[in-house]
Design a protein around this motif. Structure first.
Motif, PDB file in Angstrom:
ATOM      1  N   ALA A  98       1.543  -2.580 -33.010  1.00  0.00           N
ATOM      2  CA  ALA A  98       0.715  -1.243 -32.417  1.00  0.00           C
ATOM      3  C   ALA A  98      -0.752  -1.604 -32.351  1.00  0.00           C
ATOM      4  O   ALA A  98      -1.194  -0.987 -31.321  1.00  0.00           O
ATOM      5  N   GLU A  99      -1.389  -2.695 -32.946  1.00  0.00           N
ATOM      6  CA  GLU A  99      -2.622  -2.940 -32.889  1.00  0.00           C
ATOM      7  C   GLU A  99      -3.040  -3.569 -31.639  1.00  0.00           C
ATOM      8  O   GLU A  99      -4.212  -3.728 -31.179  1.00  0.00           O
ATOM      9  N   PHE A 100      -2.092  -4.050 -30.635  1.00  0.00           N
ATOM     10  CA  PHE A 100      -2.236  -4.710 -29.479  1.00  0.00           C
ATOM     11  C   PHE A 100      -1.870  -3.674 -28.344  1.00  0.00           C
ATOM     12  O   PHE A 100      -2.051  -3.848 -27.270  1.00  0.00           O
ATOM     13  N   GLN A 101      -1.723  -2.352 -28.561  1.00  0.00           N
ATOM     14  CA  GLN A 101      -1.671  -1.290 -27.664  1.00  0.00           C
ATOM     15  C   GLN A 101      -2.769  -1.134 -26.642  1.00  0.00           C
ATOM     16  O   GLN A 101      -2.803  -1.075 -25.242  1.00  0.00           O
ATOM     17  N   PRO A 102      -4.175  -1.157 -27.409  1.00  0.00           N
ATOM     18  CA  PRO A 102      -5.113  -1.030 -26.358  1.00  0.00           C
ATOM     19  C   PRO A 102      -5.341  -2.496 -25.346  1.00  0.00           C
ATOM     20  O   PRO A 102      -5.836  -2.258 -24.202  1.00  0.00           O
ATOM     21  N   VAL A 103      -4.967  -3.501 -25.764  1.00  0.00           N
ATOM     22  CA  VAL A 103      -4.999  -4.606 -24.945  1.00  0.00           C
ATOM     23  C   VAL A 103      -3.886  -4.345 -23.762  1.00  0.00           C
ATOM     24  O   VAL A 103      -4.195  -4.644 -22.609  1.00  0.00           O
ATOM     25  N   LEU A 104      -2.777  -4.043 -24.121  1.00  0.00           N
ATOM     26  CA  LEU A 104      -1.626  -3.687 -23.107  1.00  0.00           C
ATOM     27  C   LEU A 104      -2.239  -2.596 -21.944  1.00  0.00           C
ATOM     28  O   LEU A 104      -2.261  -2.981 -20.834  1.00  0.00           O
ATOM     29  N   ASP A 105      -2.979  -1.679 -22.753  1.00  0.00           N
ATOM     30  CA  ASP A 105      -3.309  -0.474 -21.557  1.00  0.00           C
ATOM     31  C   ASP A 105      -4.492  -1.032 -20.919  1.00  0.00           C
ATOM     32  O   ASP A 105      -4.324  -0.805 -19.699  1.00  0.00           O
ATOM     33  N   ALA A 106      -5.207  -1.781 -21.398  1.00  0.00           N
ATOM     34  CA  ALA A 106      -6.535  -2.469 -20.592  1.00  0.00           C
ATOM     35  C   ALA A 106      -5.861  -3.359 -19.255  1.00  0.00           C
ATOM     36  O   ALA A 106      -6.160  -3.041 -18.093  1.00  0.00           O
ATOM     37  N   HIS A 107      -4.736  -4.177 -19.748  1.00  0.00           N
ATOM     38  CA  HIS A 107      -4.216  -5.167 -18.661  1.00  0.00           C
ATOM     39  C   HIS A 107      -3.252  -4.333 -17.712  1.00  0.00           C
ATOM     40  O   HIS A 107      -3.435  -4.346 -16.610  1.00  0.00           O
ATOM     41  N   ALA A 108      -2.966  -3.035 -18.115  1.00  0.00           N
ATOM     42  CA  ALA A 108      -1.937  -2.193 -17.231  1.00  0.00           C
ATOM     43  C   ALA A 108      -2.897  -1.577 -16.229  1.00  0.00           C
ATOM     44  O   ALA A 108      -2.598  -1.778 -15.105  1.00  0.00           O
ATOM     45  N   ARG A 109      -3.888  -0.967 -16.727  1.00  0.00           N
ATOM     46  CA  ARG A 109      -4.777  -0.199 -15.699  1.00  0.00           C
ATOM     47  C   ARG A 109      -5.376  -1.282 -14.980  1.00  0.00           C
ATOM     48  O   ARG A 109      -5.421  -0.782 -13.579  1.00  0.00           O
ATOM     49  N   TYR A 110      -5.799  -2.391 -15.145  1.00  0.00           N
ATOM     50  CA  TYR A 110      -6.357  -3.315 -14.300  1.00  0.00           C
ATOM     51  C   TYR A 110      -5.300  -3.971 -13.199  1.00  0.00           C
ATOM     52  O   TYR A 110      -5.568  -3.680 -12.165  1.00  0.00           O
ATOM     53  N   LEU A 111      -3.941  -3.945 -13.557  1.00  0.00           N
ATOM     54  CA  LEU A 111      -2.841  -4.566 -12.713  1.00  0.00           C
ATOM     55  C   LEU A 111      -2.548  -3.307 -11.784  1.00  0.00           C
ATOM     56  O   LEU A 111      -2.326  -3.292 -10.337  1.00  0.00           O
ATOM     57  N   VAL A 112      -2.572  -2.354 -12.216  1.00  0.00           N
ATOM     58  CA  VAL A 112      -2.090  -1.016 -11.335  1.00  0.00           C
ATOM     59  C   VAL A 112      -3.487  -0.681 -10.378  1.00  0.00           C
ATOM     60  O   VAL A 112      -3.026  -0.460  -9.167  1.00  0.00           O
ATOM     61  N   ALA A 113      -4.526  -0.740 -10.686  1.00  0.00           N
ATOM     62  CA  ALA A 113      -5.872  -0.809  -9.800  1.00  0.00           C
ATOM     63  C   ALA A 113      -5.756  -1.878  -8.986  1.00  0.00           C
ATOM     64  O   ALA A 113      -6.295  -1.579  -7.776  1.00  0.00           O
ATOM     65  N   ASN A 114      -5.459  -3.202  -9.386  1.00  0.00           N
ATOM     66  CA  ASN A 114      -5.538  -4.282  -8.197  1.00  0.00           C
ATOM     67  C   ASN A 114      -4.048  -4.610  -7.927  1.00  0.00           C
ATOM     68  O   ASN A 114      -3.727  -5.639  -8.572  1.00  0.00           O
ATOM     69  N   LYS A 115      -3.491  -4.021  -7.237  1.00  0.00           N
ATOM     70  CA  LYS A 115      -2.021  -4.162  -6.734  1.00  0.00           C
ATOM     71  C   LYS A 115      -1.870  -5.916  -6.175  1.00  0.00           C
ATOM     72  O   LYS A 115      -0.826  -6.433  -6.366  1.00  0.00           O
TER      73      LYS A 115
END
Length: 190
Positions: A98-115
């Motif tokens: 669970a402590e790595f959820q913010p890391v996953l969220d940040a990478h997901a936001r970046y990848l969704v914004a940069n297709k």
């Protein structure tokens, strides 16, 4: 049966010769390696002309390949800024803590914004266990991160999971701290 006796050798020679000839004939392959279809990463077939370089210097004048300026064309390092690019795992586990959820969220936001961005998730293990086991565990770790990114809206085409097993350690040594640093999945943008 002893092959020291000349009569035995004469009696078995034809059978032995046939067995060797049959084995050699069985090794022959009728598969032509020139006819193997080639596909690019999008699944589109590539024709033989597309992969064969021009044969004559006269056709060099018709070459439409542009030179690459490595300084200008070099992409940025990619990925979100001020965000870790490593997720660590517990021993013999591919469950994301669970402590790595913010890391996953940040990478997901970046990848969704940069297709157009692509990332390779590199799965790693510590040195304990056999090579095959560690390759499989590293792949499970990389796949777990890919699935988590997919649940956050990242397209599968943007993420490639690979495993290095224990082949690329981040830390050397047999201490618990060194082994904990090797049980990881790393984001590698390209």
């Amino acid at each position: 049966m002893s092959f020291n006796n000349p009569q035995t050798v004469r009696r078995w020679w034809p059978a032995l010769a046939l067995a060797v000839a049959g084995a050699l004939a069985g090794c022959a392959s009728s598969v032509s390696l020139d006819d193997v279809p080639v596909e690019d990463r999008r699944g589109a077939p590539v024709t033989q002309q597309a992969v064969t370089p021009p044969a004559t210097p006269a056709s060099a004048a018709q070459n439409t390949v542009k030179p690459v300026d490595l300084v200008k064309e070099q992409p940025a390092t990619g990925g979100p800024t001020a965000t870790a690019k490593t997720i660590y795992f517990d021993f013999d586990s591919f469950e994301i803590r669970a402590e790595f959820q913010p890391v996953l969220d940040a990478h997901a936001r970046y990848l969704v914004a940069n297709k157009a961005s692509r990332v390779t998730i590199e799965g790693h293990t510590d040195e304990r266990g056999g090579r095959e086991y560690n390759i499989a565990l590293g792949q499970k770790r990389a796949e777990a991160v890919r699935r988590a990114l997919g649940l956050l809206g990242v397209a599968d085409a943007q993420v490639e999971p690979v495993s290095f097993g224990k082949e690329k350690p981040a830390a050397t040594g047999n201490s618990d701290d060194a082994m904990a640093k090797n049980r990881r999945a790393e984001f590698s943008y390209r």
